[in-house]
Design an enzyme around this catalytic site. Sequence first.
Site, short mmCIF file in Angstrom:
data_model
loop_
_atom_site.label_atom_id
_atom_site.label_comp_id
_atom_site.label_asym_id
_atom_site.label_seq_id
_atom_site.Cartn_x
_atom_site.Cartn_y
_atom_site.Cartn_z
CE LYS A 116 30.75 47.78 26.57
NZ LYS A 116 29.43 47.58 27.16
CD GLU A 200 40.83 49.06 26.20
OE1 GLU A 200 40.59 47.88 26.52
OE2 GLU A 200 40.27 49.65 25.27
CD GLU A 275 31.85 48.83 19.07
OE1 GLU A 275 32.78 49.46 19.58
OE2 GLU A 275 30.72 49.31 18.85
CD GLU A 292 32.29 48.51 23.54
OE1 GLU A 292 32.49 48.63 24.75
OE2 GLU A 292 31.75 49.36 22.83
CG ASN A 294 28.25 47.61 21.41
OD1 ASN A 294 28.43 47.85 22.59
ND2 ASN A 294 28.92 48.20 20.44
CG PHE A 352 32.36 69.59 17.34
CD1 PHE A 352 31.69 69.17 16.20
CD2 PHE A 352 33.70 69.92 17.24
CE1 PHE A 352 32.35 69.09 14.99
CE2 PHE A 352 34.37 69.84 16.02
CZ PHE A 352 33.68 69.42 14.90
#
Length: 665
Positions: A116, A200, A275, A292, A294, A352
């Site tokens: 990345k 970032e 992305e 990035e 993928n 969750f």
Amino acid sequence: MFQKILIANRGEIACRVIRTARVMGIATVAVYSDADASAPHVRLADEAVRLGPAPAAESYLKAELILAAAKATGADAIHPGYGFLSERESFAKACAEAGVAFIGPPPNAIAAMGDKIESKKLAKAAGVNVVPGYLGEIADTEEAVRIATDIGFPVMMKASAGGGGKGMRLAWSEADVREGFEATKREGLASFGDDRVFIEKFIESPRHIEIQVLGDQHGNIVYLGERECSVQRRHQKVVEEAPSPFVTPEMRRAMGEQAVALARAVGYYSAGTVELIVSGADTTGKSFYFLEMNTRLQVEHPVTEEITGLDLVEQMIRVAAGEPLAFRQDDVTLTGWAIENRVYAEDPYRGFLPSTGRLVRYNPPAEERDEDVRVRVDDGVAEGGEVSMFYDPMIAKLVTWAPTREAAIDAQIAALDAFEIVGPGTNIDFVLALMQHPRFRSGNLSTGFIAEEYPEGFQGAPASDDLTKTLVAVAAFAATAEADRARRIDGQLGHRLQPPADWTVRIGGADHAVHVSTDGISVDGAELDLAIAYTPGDRMLAVEDEDGETLHVRIAKTRTGFKLTTRGASHVTRVLPARAAPYAQHLIEKIPPDLSKFLIAPMPGLLVRLDVAEGDRVEAGQPLAVVEAMKMENILRAAKTGTVKTITAKAGDSLAVDAIILELE
């Protein structure tokens, strides 16, 4: 074309690849760990090879075992799916050295885009906008604090080799960096074998939009439109759709051409995804930045397949076999709207938290394919199977397509209501709530959508007055059916009396008077035009209203009524004959015990760290322990101020759900 493909993966994506290979007339080989010995992908393939024990590090992540399986079975190609080894340059190289085709991009492209940090440098050199940040390696927490302060809060800390929402932490302050930097490093190391982290700038109110690219080994590269992936929880995608309600044709072209240029710069072929983070505040669509790339098939690829009519797995296989793309950019058309909901094994009512266990019942909605609606279920589980703590918690992907976005959403609601899962907790109620949320339906999305709309957690979707009345009628009708069956049992005292016609149904703290007769049902004096089908023992019933719309309701008996689940919430009803209902006020209410003095494991997992000792003074909200479950670290905090009285677990212990870790006094 290949004769036999080995799928170096498990679960849903393994089944997905096997189905396409079967249509293409290609034999398949499955691999499995001990935890997956009876999994559907093992049964679906033509052959299967055991890799090793349940932990991925001892099975699915061992390249040498997978290559040995390919050699033993005579497989001439390997499809890596997503996750595991799919973005490992070393694995792609090892396949080439072993004389086995890797169904994916070339190793150099994986290396260039998989890191990345390096990928952002390449994108910047190619003239692609990148988010402001620090792309070098960060030595320690102190350096991370200095860098984050220079960039300006909020910042995002990301594992360099991360993906799938893992190895990411949002920091709003120096304290967040100090608390989360080391955890981000550990998650990166545990999930991807790489503990490097970059930082970032976090763009507030962003949209997460991605471009699907597809290239062949002859220099042809196309983009297949975009996917909107802004609905995320803890940076993990929950809902994806294609196209995006925000993207205009001009934006789509600009993003697509830039994605293709980036792919071409690294000699990319096969399927891949660029992305982007997009400012939703800028309606010109010019404020998009590279996040990035993928270098694999994405989990959400089905929505692109549904609107383009392409099978991306088939395209990957053909490209890997050396075939050129059979179409060009001008041939790509986007038709209708597709939405995907990820059905996870997690409990939305308990923050969750991951949920594991046996699938006591698993009945997905029926698949449909016609000109008005399509319903597709991509899964890799079966009734009686186990949702394990060792792997990703995703149970299935539910995909719907329709000519319009609103129709695709409505199809999701109907299909989710018909989805029956008993055993581990699931997020079905939650995604149903999302599908009905006015903000989602309007398309006003951002990556902060869930956090903004559910700041206090999820407690179920609110029910309208009409839905409440329907559920009241359902409860009374079911009670009548149960009473009618009970009266037919032989040997009872007295005569076989007719079941009560008048009921009092309590739902949401309010009582409703219901009259049930052969002529119909009335609630609070108002007649309801409903057709209800229910037989005692049913787990699901259907209710049809006067407009012909069908509502599916999951029903379970309780001691005093029924638990009714539909439209994103469970409603516990108390149903009493009208003559008995007045006496209910005299019943003594049972008060649950106070468990706030205990630190309890909210899910099964590994106790990674314990931050206190017996006798320590703790404050409410203070981190006390870290539990790892399904490759994610969860920080457990003190519910109240107190002193640690006893500790009953230690770092390294495997915890069961509700296990007591420590007690406060």
